[in-house]
Design a protein around this motif. Structure first.
Motif, PDB file in Angstrom:
ATOM      1  N   ARG A  40     -44.692  41.006-107.491  1.00  0.00           N
ATOM      2  CA  ARG A  40     -43.977  42.265-107.712  1.00  0.00           C
ATOM      3  C   ARG A  40     -42.733  42.051-108.580  1.00  0.00           C
ATOM      4  O   ARG A  40     -42.423  42.858-109.459  1.00  0.00           O
ATOM      5  CB  ARG A  40     -43.576  42.874-106.367  1.00  0.00           C
ATOM      6  N   LEU A  41     -41.997  40.970-108.337  1.00  0.00           N
ATOM      7  CA  LEU A  41     -40.797  40.699-109.123  1.00  0.00           C
ATOM      8  C   LEU A  41     -41.137  40.319-110.560  1.00  0.00           C
ATOM      9  O   LEU A  41     -40.415  40.670-111.499  1.00  0.00           O
ATOM     10  CB  LEU A  41     -39.982  39.580-108.467  1.00  0.00           C
ATOM     11  N   GLN A  42     -42.251  39.617-110.743  1.00  0.00           N
ATOM     12  CA  GLN A  42     -42.623  39.174-112.086  1.00  0.00           C
ATOM     13  C   GLN A  42     -43.059  40.335-112.975  1.00  0.00           C
ATOM     14  O   GLN A  42     -42.805  40.327-114.181  1.00  0.00           O
ATOM     15  CB  GLN A  42     -43.741  38.137-111.999  1.00  0.00           C
ATOM     16  N   ILE A  43     -43.716  41.331-112.397  1.00  0.00           N
ATOM     17  CA  ILE A  43     -44.204  42.445-113.218  1.00  0.00           C
ATOM     18  C   ILE A  43     -43.189  43.582-113.294  1.00  0.00           C
ATOM     19  O   ILE A  43     -43.393  44.544-114.033  1.00  0.00           O
ATOM     20  CB  ILE A  43     -45.533  43.003-112.681  1.00  0.00           C
ATOM     21  N   SER A  55     -34.989  52.268-112.555  1.00  0.00           N
ATOM     22  CA  SER A  55     -36.351  51.750-112.584  1.00  0.00           C
ATOM     23  C   SER A  55     -36.490  50.438-111.824  1.00  0.00           C
ATOM     24  O   SER A  55     -37.585  49.961-111.631  1.00  0.00           O
ATOM     25  CB  SER A  55     -36.807  51.547-114.040  1.00  0.00           C
ATOM     26  N   VAL A  56     -35.353  49.839-111.429  1.00  0.00           N
ATOM     27  CA  VAL A  56     -35.400  48.597-110.691  1.00  0.00           C
ATOM     28  C   VAL A  56     -35.784  48.901-109.258  1.00  0.00           C
ATOM     29  O   VAL A  56     -35.049  49.567-108.536  1.00  0.00           O
ATOM     30  CB  VAL A  56     -34.046  47.853-110.745  1.00  0.00           C
ATOM     31  N   GLU A  57     -36.942  48.442-108.846  1.00  0.00           N
ATOM     32  CA  GLU A  57     -37.484  48.793-107.543  1.00  0.00           C
ATOM     33  C   GLU A  57     -37.269  47.699-106.518  1.00  0.00           C
ATOM     34  O   GLU A  57     -37.084  47.958-105.339  1.00  0.00           O
ATOM     35  CB  GLU A  57     -38.974  49.092-107.686  1.00  0.00           C
ATOM     36  N   TYR A  58     -37.305  46.442-106.958  1.00  0.00           N
ATOM     37  CA  TYR A  58     -37.196  45.318-106.040  1.00  0.00           C
ATOM     38  C   TYR A  58     -35.993  44.448-106.416  1.00  0.00           C
ATOM     39  O   TYR A  58     -35.767  44.170-107.581  1.00  0.00           O
ATOM     40  CB  TYR A  58     -38.470  44.473-106.082  1.00  0.00           C
ATOM     41  N   ARG A  59     -35.262  43.988-105.387  1.00  0.00           N
ATOM     42  CA  ARG A  59     -34.097  43.138-105.598  1.00  0.00           C
ATOM     43  C   ARG A  59     -34.173  41.949-104.646  1.00  0.00           C
ATOM     44  O   ARG A  59     -33.981  42.111-103.442  1.00  0.00           O
ATOM     45  CB  ARG A  59     -32.803  43.916-105.357  1.00  0.00           C
ATOM     46  N   GLY A  60     -34.465  40.782-105.204  1.00  0.00           N
ATOM     47  CA  GLY A  60     -34.500  39.578-104.390  1.00  0.00           C
ATOM     48  C   GLY A  60     -35.731  39.498-103.506  1.00  0.00           C
ATOM     49  O   GLY A  60     -36.513  40.443-103.399  1.00  0.00           O
ATOM     50  N   LEU A  62     -35.995  38.981-100.018  1.00  0.00           N
ATOM     51  CA  LEU A  62     -35.940  39.786 -98.806  1.00  0.00           C
ATOM     52  C   LEU A  62     -35.935  41.278 -99.136  1.00  0.00           C
ATOM     53  O   LEU A  62     -36.562  42.075 -98.429  1.00  0.00           O
ATOM     54  CB  LEU A  62     -34.687  39.427 -97.998  1.00  0.00           C
ATOM     55  N   GLY A  63     -35.246  41.646-100.228  1.00  0.00           N
ATOM     56  CA  GLY A  63     -35.241  43.047-100.632  1.00  0.00           C
ATOM     57  C   GLY A  63     -36.622  43.539-101.022  1.00  0.00           C
ATOM     58  O   GLY A  63     -37.009  44.664-100.689  1.00  0.00           O
ATOM     59  N   THR A  64     -37.380  42.695-101.725  1.00  0.00           N
ATOM     60  CA  THR A  64     -38.748  43.056-102.108  1.00  0.00           C
ATOM     61  C   THR A  64     -39.631  43.228-100.887  1.00  0.00           C
ATOM     62  O   THR A  64     -40.372  44.213-100.767  1.00  0.00           O
ATOM     63  CB  THR A  64     -39.336  41.979-103.031  1.00  0.00           C
ATOM     64  N   LEU A  65     -39.558  42.273 -99.970  1.00  0.00           N
ATOM     65  CA  LEU A  65     -40.382  42.345 -98.767  1.00  0.00           C
ATOM     66  C   LEU A  65     -40.028  43.565 -97.919  1.00  0.00           C
ATOM     67  O   LEU A  65     -40.923  44.277 -97.441  1.00  0.00           O
ATOM     68  CB  LEU A  65     -40.222  41.063 -97.947  1.00  0.00           C
ATOM     69  N   PRO A 280     -38.581  33.447-105.169  1.00  0.00           N
ATOM     70  CA  PRO A 280     -39.791  33.581-104.356  1.00  0.00           C
ATOM     71  C   PRO A 280     -40.898  32.616-104.784  1.00  0.00           C
ATOM     72  O   PRO A 280     -41.704  32.188-103.955  1.00  0.00           O
ATOM     73  CB  PRO A 280     -40.218  35.044-104.556  1.00  0.00           C
ATOM     74  N   SER A 281     -40.943  32.280-106.066  1.00  0.00           N
ATOM     75  CA  SER A 281     -41.936  31.301-106.519  1.00  0.00           C
ATOM     76  C   SER A 281     -41.700  29.964-105.838  1.00  0.00           C
ATOM     77  O   SER A 281     -42.641  29.325-105.351  1.00  0.00           O
ATOM     78  CB  SER A 281     -41.862  31.127-108.043  1.00  0.00           C
TER      79      SER A 281
END
Length: 309
Positions: A40-43, A55-60, A62-65, A280-281
């Motif tokens: 999700r972060l890569q795309i 447009s920034v939907e995910y941050r970090g 833990l934020g993405t999860l 995350p990688s």
């Protein structure tokens, strides 16, 4: 925490093959949410160009999860798990389970030690062969992981979405003509690099720890070597991993080639874009390596000890 001791008779190639596949599945089960967060972060940002702050939907990590759980439910963390497990049964079995056999094949007769160049060549060989077998499930896995909340539907609509993702993923893996497989070349490059980063680093670190007698051949030794292998693999493979993920997830015709995808990424995000999702990688690849290598060592020893005399 010493685990099973090395058997007197080494495991066969078949035992290593099966153990690697099972260990890969165990590692995927433990780390799959981190892999989904990485995708999700890569795309992120490739759809809206130019990007805006909204447009920034995910941050970090833990934020993405947490965002995924809040907007799509906890099950979204394991989207594409079935394809991921199918991938590991062929992918990990070949690239990891056959590594020692290929390394011995490349080692000159009479040589006392296997050189680093031979290990790198063996890692590139098994990685390239493995990805050729696992490409279809890899494409389907990435497509599922990239699906966002806006694409989620209920009932028959969700079943139709499932069929569409599978159809697009398989068509992307096996189009006509075959040379146009999206993501195949960056995926081969990524996995050859990762395979060298993981297996060769693990191999060298484990040998160094044993030869210097800092540790014995047990679980703590495998843990340390696997952690180092995960970090090395993440550093060298992150740029091509970002390109691979974006290329696989792109709609047909969006990018002419992996190179055009790379250039678009550099224009949009600069060199820093090549390390999007690095944390995350590393969390995923580092923890995946630890779980996989520890499981792999124990599984092959268990199979060897269970072998009839």
């Amino acid at each position: 925490m010493v685990g099973l001791k090395p058997p007197e008779v080494p495991p066969t190639a078949a035992m290593k093959f099966v153990s690697a596949g099972l260990a890969g599945c165990i590692a995927d089960l433990c780390t799959f949410p981190l892999d989904t967060a990485k995708v999700r972060l890569q795309i992120q940002g490739e759809v809206r160009i130019p990007r805006t702050s909204s447009s920034v939907e995910y941050r970090g990590v833990l934020g993405t999860l947490s965002t995924m759980v809040r907007t799509e439910g906890a099950r979204s963390l394991y989207k594409g798990l079935a394809a991921g497990l199918q991938r590991q049964m062929s992918f990990a079995s070949i690239r990891i389970g056959l590594y020692d056999s290929v390394k011995q094949l490349y080692t000159p007769k009479g040589a006392e030690n296997t050189g680093t160049a031979t290990r790198l060549l063996a890692g590139c060989t098994t990685g390239a062969v493995a990805v050729a077998c696992a490409q279809p499930t890899d494409v389907v896995k990435v497509r599922f992981q990239a699906c966002g909340a806006l694409e989620r539907r209920m009932g028959t609509a969700e079943q139709g979405h499932l069929a569409r993702v599978l159809q697009e993923g398989l068509r992307a893996a096996f189009p006509v003509p075959p040379p146009s497989r999206p993501g195949t070349m960056p995926n081969i490059a990524r996995n050859a690099i990762i395979n060298c980063g993981e297996l060769v680093t693990y191999d060298l670190l484990k040998d160094a720890l044993l030869q210097t007698q800092l540790m014995t051949d047990n679980v703590p030794c495998h843990f340390v070597a696997a952690f180092g292998a995960g970090f090395c693999a993440t550093v060298v493979a992150s740029p091509v991993d970002v390109v691979k993920t974006r290329y696989m997830n792109a709609s047909p015709g969006r990018y002419r080639s992996a190179l055009s995808c790379l250039l678009a990424l550099l224009r949009q995000d600069g060199p820093a874009g090549l390390y999007k999702g690095f944390v995350p990688s590393f969390l995923r690849l580092g923890s995946w390596n630890v779980v996989m290598f520890v499981s792999y060592e124990q599984l092959q020893r268990a199979l060897a000890l269970a072998r009839p005399a």
